[in-house]
Design a protein around this motif. Structure first.
Motif, mmCIF file in Angstrom:
data_model
loop_
_atom_site.group_PDB
_atom_site.id
_atom_site.type_symbol
_atom_site.label_atom_id
_atom_site.label_comp_id
_atom_site.label_asym_id
_atom_site.label_seq_id
_atom_site.Cartn_x
_atom_site.Cartn_y
_atom_site.Cartn_z
ATOM 1 N N UNK A 154 11.643 8.801 3.034
ATOM 2 C CA UNK A 154 12.538 9.567 2.627
ATOM 3 C C UNK A 154 13.617 8.708 1.596
ATOM 4 N N UNK A 155 13.449 9.749 0.380
ATOM 5 C CA UNK A 155 13.846 9.191 -0.674
ATOM 6 C C UNK A 155 12.802 8.651 -1.923
ATOM 7 N N UNK A 156 11.475 8.872 -1.614
ATOM 8 C CA UNK A 156 10.457 8.854 -2.143
ATOM 9 C C UNK A 156 9.951 10.334 -2.337
ATOM 10 N N UNK A 157 10.267 11.233 -2.712
ATOM 11 C CA UNK A 157 9.024 12.461 -2.029
ATOM 12 C C UNK A 157 8.290 12.211 -1.942
ATOM 13 N N UNK A 158 7.811 11.962 -0.142
ATOM 14 C CA UNK A 158 7.228 12.479 0.819
ATOM 15 C C UNK A 158 6.329 11.582 0.213
ATOM 16 N N UNK A 159 6.067 10.367 -0.167
ATOM 17 C CA UNK A 159 5.282 9.124 -0.174
ATOM 18 C C UNK A 159 5.666 8.088 0.924
ATOM 19 N N UNK B 185 -4.476 11.156 0.895
ATOM 20 C CA UNK B 185 -4.555 9.558 -0.244
ATOM 21 C C UNK B 185 -3.733 8.281 -0.522
ATOM 22 N N UNK B 186 -4.447 7.212 -0.476
ATOM 23 C CA UNK B 186 -4.332 5.793 -1.101
ATOM 24 C C UNK B 186 -3.145 6.102 -2.339
ATOM 25 N N UNK B 187 -2.111 6.401 -2.539
ATOM 26 C CA UNK B 187 -1.281 6.510 -4.305
ATOM 27 C C UNK B 187 -1.620 5.300 -5.282
ATOM 28 N N UNK B 188 -1.350 4.383 -4.600
ATOM 29 C CA UNK B 188 -1.697 2.802 -5.232
ATOM 30 C C UNK B 188 -1.368 1.568 -4.082
ATOM 31 N N UNK B 189 -2.370 0.482 -4.885
ATOM 32 C CA UNK B 189 -1.338 -0.402 -4.193
ATOM 33 C C UNK B 189 -1.759 -1.710 -5.046
ATOM 34 N N UNK B 190 -1.199 -2.865 -4.600
ATOM 35 C CA UNK B 190 -1.261 -4.420 -5.089
ATOM 36 C C UNK B 190 -0.812 -5.679 -4.243
ATOM 37 N N UNK B 191 -1.218 -7.088 -4.769
ATOM 38 C CA UNK B 191 -1.401 -7.796 -4.394
ATOM 39 C C UNK B 191 -0.459 -8.704 -5.144
ATOM 40 N N UNK B 192 0.655 -9.430 -5.318
ATOM 41 C CA UNK B 192 1.622 -10.262 -6.094
ATOM 42 C C UNK B 192 0.790 -11.442 -5.061
ATOM 43 N N UNK C 246 -5.735 0.045 2.810
ATOM 44 C CA UNK C 246 -6.880 0.716 2.216
ATOM 45 C C UNK C 246 -7.963 1.443 2.718
ATOM 46 N N UNK C 247 -9.257 1.310 2.847
ATOM 47 C CA UNK C 247 -10.318 2.145 3.700
ATOM 48 C C UNK C 247 -9.353 2.053 5.053
ATOM 49 N N UNK C 248 -8.456 1.982 5.441
ATOM 50 C CA UNK C 248 -8.135 2.481 7.630
ATOM 51 C C UNK C 248 -7.719 4.011 7.478
ATOM 52 N N UNK C 249 -7.329 4.227 6.270
ATOM 53 C CA UNK C 249 -6.780 5.638 5.892
ATOM 54 C C UNK C 249 -7.475 6.156 6.307
ATOM 55 N N UNK D 28 0.739 -1.227 -0.122
ATOM 56 C CA UNK D 28 0.075 -0.330 0.060
ATOM 57 C C UNK D 28 0.848 1.431 0.170
ATOM 58 N N UNK D 29 0.842 2.336 -0.693
ATOM 59 C CA UNK D 29 1.409 3.392 -0.910
ATOM 60 C C UNK D 29 0.808 4.080 -0.934
ATOM 61 N N UNK D 30 1.128 5.451 -0.565
ATOM 62 C CA UNK D 30 0.241 6.435 0.522
ATOM 63 C C UNK D 30 1.255 7.835 0.245
ATOM 64 N N UNK D 31 0.499 8.964 0.554
ATOM 65 C CA UNK D 31 0.389 10.375 -0.130
ATOM 66 C C UNK D 31 1.877 10.403 0.684
ATOM 67 N N UNK D 32 1.113 10.837 2.513
ATOM 68 C CA UNK D 32 2.049 10.882 3.677
ATOM 69 C C UNK D 32 2.635 10.042 4.681
#
Length: 183
Positions: free
Chosen positions: A131-136, A164-171, A156-159, A101-105
């Motif tokens: 750190x090194x992630x432009x704030x994400x 906001x959530x930028x992206x999420x994935x399940x591999x 994602x719902x817990x945010x 799960x990738x977020x903006x904060x």
């Protein structure tokens, strides 16, 4: 002191962040868990303690930080896996399905990680922030495919109303090459 409640204030100013951290600790009987600059020129403060003390400390932080506040939370009963994942010590020897799960904060990422850990039988691998992630920020987790799917959805719902959530994935079955870069 009960350290199961954590509070976080994320600011857009390093100088004001340092002042805010100092005032938050002086405002209530809390432990300063984290106070440091992050990318891109933000400042992250995390305190722990009894719920009432953490709420009081965060309220002080919000007053002091004012317009420079990016995100914040008070999280009672934080899942026991969250702090080790923040420290990068949540790693485990094997990785089954992988959830990200990738977020903006950073604050929203910690909320996502806590909700994900509480929702299913997953192991949090790491919460990487700013750190090194432009704030994400992002959280990685592993477990069986069904648990990872339900935990990512819950994360994602817990945010909620936080950043906001930028992206999420399940591999479902990550390659051994990718796994080697996660451990």
């Amino acid at each position: 002191m009960d350290l199961r409640t954590i509070g976080c204030v994320e600011l857009n100013s390093i100088a004001l962040g340092m002042h805010t951290a100092d005032e938050m600790v002086k405002a209530a009987e809390v432990k300063l868990v984290l106070a440091r600059p992050t990318c891109p020129g933000r400042y992250l403060i995390m305190v722990a303690g009894d719920t009432g003390a953490v709420k009081s400390s965060v309220e002080t932080g919000l007053e002091i930080g004012g317009e420079m506040i990016i995100d914040w939370f008070v999280l009672p009963n934080v899942h026991s896996a969250v702090i080790p994942a923040l420290n990068g010590t949540g790693l485990r020897a094997s990785i089954d399905a992988l959830g990200v799960i990738e977020t903006f904060t950073t604050a929203s990422c910690i909320l996502a990680a806590d909700a994900a850990a509480k929702a299913g039988q997953v192991d949090l691998l790491e919460i990487r922030f700013a750190a090194g992630l432009a704030g994400k920020s992002f959280v990685t987790m592993t477990g069986d495919v069904g648990s990872v799917r339900s935990s990512v959805t819950a994360g994602v719902e817990g945010v909620g109303d936080s950043g906001p959530v930028y992206s999420h994935v399940v591999i479902p079955s990550p390659s051994s090459d990718l796994k080697a870069h996660l451990l």
